[in-house]
Design an enzyme around this catalytic site. Structure first.
Site, PDB file in Angstrom:
ATOM      1  N   SER A   1      -2.979   1.774   7.797  1.00 17.01           N
ATOM      2  CA  SER A   1      -2.872   1.516   6.358  1.00 17.01           C
ATOM      3  C   SER A   1      -2.681   0.033   6.045  1.00 17.01           C
ATOM      4  CB  SER A   1      -1.706   2.311   5.766  1.00 17.01           C
ATOM      5  OG  SER A   1      -1.499   1.965   4.409  1.00 17.01           O
TER       6      SER A   1
ATOM      7  N   THR B   1       0.326   9.891   0.527  1.00 15.36           N
ATOM      8  CA  THR B   1      -1.110   9.984   0.777  1.00 15.36           C
ATOM      9  C   THR B   1      -1.422  11.283   1.504  1.00 15.36           C
ATOM     10  OG1 THR B   1      -3.039   8.730   1.551  1.00 15.36           O
ATOM     11  CG2 THR B   1      -1.088   8.679   2.969  1.00 15.36           C
TER      12      THR B   1
ATOM     13  N   LYS C   1      -0.133  14.851  -1.184  1.00 18.69           N
ATOM     14  CA  LYS C   1      -0.097  14.531  -2.615  1.00 18.69           C
ATOM     15  C   LYS C   1       0.197  15.748  -3.493  1.00 18.69           C
ATOM     16  CE  LYS C   1      -3.149  10.544  -2.212  1.00 18.69           C
ATOM     17  NZ  LYS C   1      -4.412   9.892  -2.649  1.00 18.69           N
TER      18      LYS C   1
ATOM     19  N   ASP D   1      -3.747   6.908  -8.579  1.00 14.72           N
ATOM     20  CA  ASP D   1      -5.089   7.037  -8.012  1.00 14.72           C
ATOM     21  C   ASP D   1      -6.172   7.062  -9.085  1.00 14.72           C
ATOM     22  OD1 ASP D   1      -4.519   7.032  -5.287  1.00 14.72           O
ATOM     23  OD2 ASP D   1      -4.239   9.204  -5.188  1.00 14.72           O
TER      24      ASP D   1
ATOM     25  N   GLY E   1      -8.964  18.154  -3.477  1.00 18.34           N
ATOM     26  CA  GLY E   1      -7.552  18.023  -3.154  1.00 18.34           C
ATOM     27  C   GLY E   1      -6.868  17.042  -4.086  1.00 18.34           C
TER      28      GLY E   1
ATOM     29  N   GLN F   1      -4.769   0.868  -7.058  1.00 15.79           N
ATOM     30  CA  GLN F   1      -3.684   1.839  -7.155  1.00 15.79           C
ATOM     31  C   GLN F   1      -2.396   1.247  -6.599  1.00 15.79           C
ATOM     32  OE1 GLN F   1      -1.880   3.556  -4.708  1.00 15.79           O
ATOM     33  NE2 GLN F   1      -2.996   2.784  -2.937  1.00 15.79           N
TER      34      GLN F   1
END
Length: 282
Positions: free
Chosen positions: A16, A65, A69, A105, A131, A249
């Site tokens: 990440s 993440t 979520k 997001d 999702g 985001q």
């Protein structure tokens, strides 16, 4: 100097960029800021337990993440209306002991698409993935003026649930469940599943469905050039990788955590330094 302790909960999050993006911008703003990775695969606990431990340890906030979520929702004290409408949370702010869920997001994707593909045709768009991330992207697409959104997920009940939520908010007929073959007549395709991530290589659909008139956006950013985007480029499609969404985001999450407005342009430039290419390459 104010100091903030922030974390990221998810699976396979070692690559990440969130720590680098958040800590660099916080330093530019004169804030003390520590960003820790809380990998569910490493910790071996469910998201609710990890959130409870972070709260007890004095974290100021968390990003959430894949795949948590939606799983995080029952463990929150409050969910702001926008996140509740999306049915997914990617940002949790701890405020006087209470865990408050937000979603950055949708705005992150909308701003990235507007910057990266500003003239993209939006009459008919197909979304792969229903999702938590897919739900945010779906709401963003319809808010941007998509005429009709086809939603496909390998879990048909999840596709149907998202379509019902979209019709409730945006009106009947704006979204329907579809098969991947709907891409043949679509203006655009947005991919919002883990397929293509470093830990989940592959293509989310048959590449023969892609054609040059189609624009393709992928929310995956590790790697930037997913198998889907490579296949789309080879067929002459205009493409947008997930870098812009992750930066924008992150900027909104940082604002929620600290109350200080970050410089999104500076964060986009920092992304380009880290990755060697712009956040909105297309």
């Amino acid at each position: 100097m104010a100091h903030y302790l922030i974390g990221l909960i998810g699976s396979g999050i070692g690559p990440s960029l969130s720590p680098a993006l958040h800590e660099r911008e916080a330093a530019e703003l004169g804030l003390g800021y520590s960003y820790r990775l809380l990998d569910l695969d490493v910790i071996g606990l469910p998201v609710g337990d990890v959130l409870a431990a972070a709260r007890a340890e004095g974290f100021d906030g968390l990003n959430i993440t894949h795949p948590a979520k939606q799983a995080v929702l029952p463990h929150l004290d409050e969910i702001v209306p926008e996140a509740a409408a999306l049915g997914a949370v990617n940002t949790v702010v701890f405020d006087r002991g209470r865990a408050i869920g937000h979603n950055t997001d949708a705005t992150g994707f909308a701003r990235s698409l507007s910057r990266g593909l500003p003239d993209a045709a939006m009459a008919n768009v197909v979304l792969l993935g229903a999702g938590g991330a897919g739900a945010a992207v779906a709401h963003a697409l319809l808010s941007l003026g998509t005429g009709h959104l086809g939603v496909h997920d390998v879990d048909e009940s999840r596709s149907a649930g998202l379509v019902a939520a979209l019709e409730s908010r945006f009106g009947a007929g704006r979204a329907t469940v579809c098969a991947p073959e709907a891409v043949r007549t679509a203006d655009g395709l947005v991919h919002a599943t883990p397929t293509g991530m470093a830990a989940h290589p592959g293509l989310p659909l048959d590449e023969s469905l892609l054609r040059g008139e189609l624009w393709v956006a992928d929310i995956v950013y590790r790697p930037l050039e997913t198998g889907l985007l490579a296949a789309a480029r080879a067929r002459g499609c205009r493409v947008l990788h997930g870098g812009g969404m992750v930066v924008l985001q992150a900027a909104e999450s940082l604002r929620l955590f600290t109350g200080v407005e970050p410089d999104a342009g500076r964060m986009l430039a920092h992304f380009a330094e880290l990755e060697g290419e712009p956040a909105h390459a297309s």
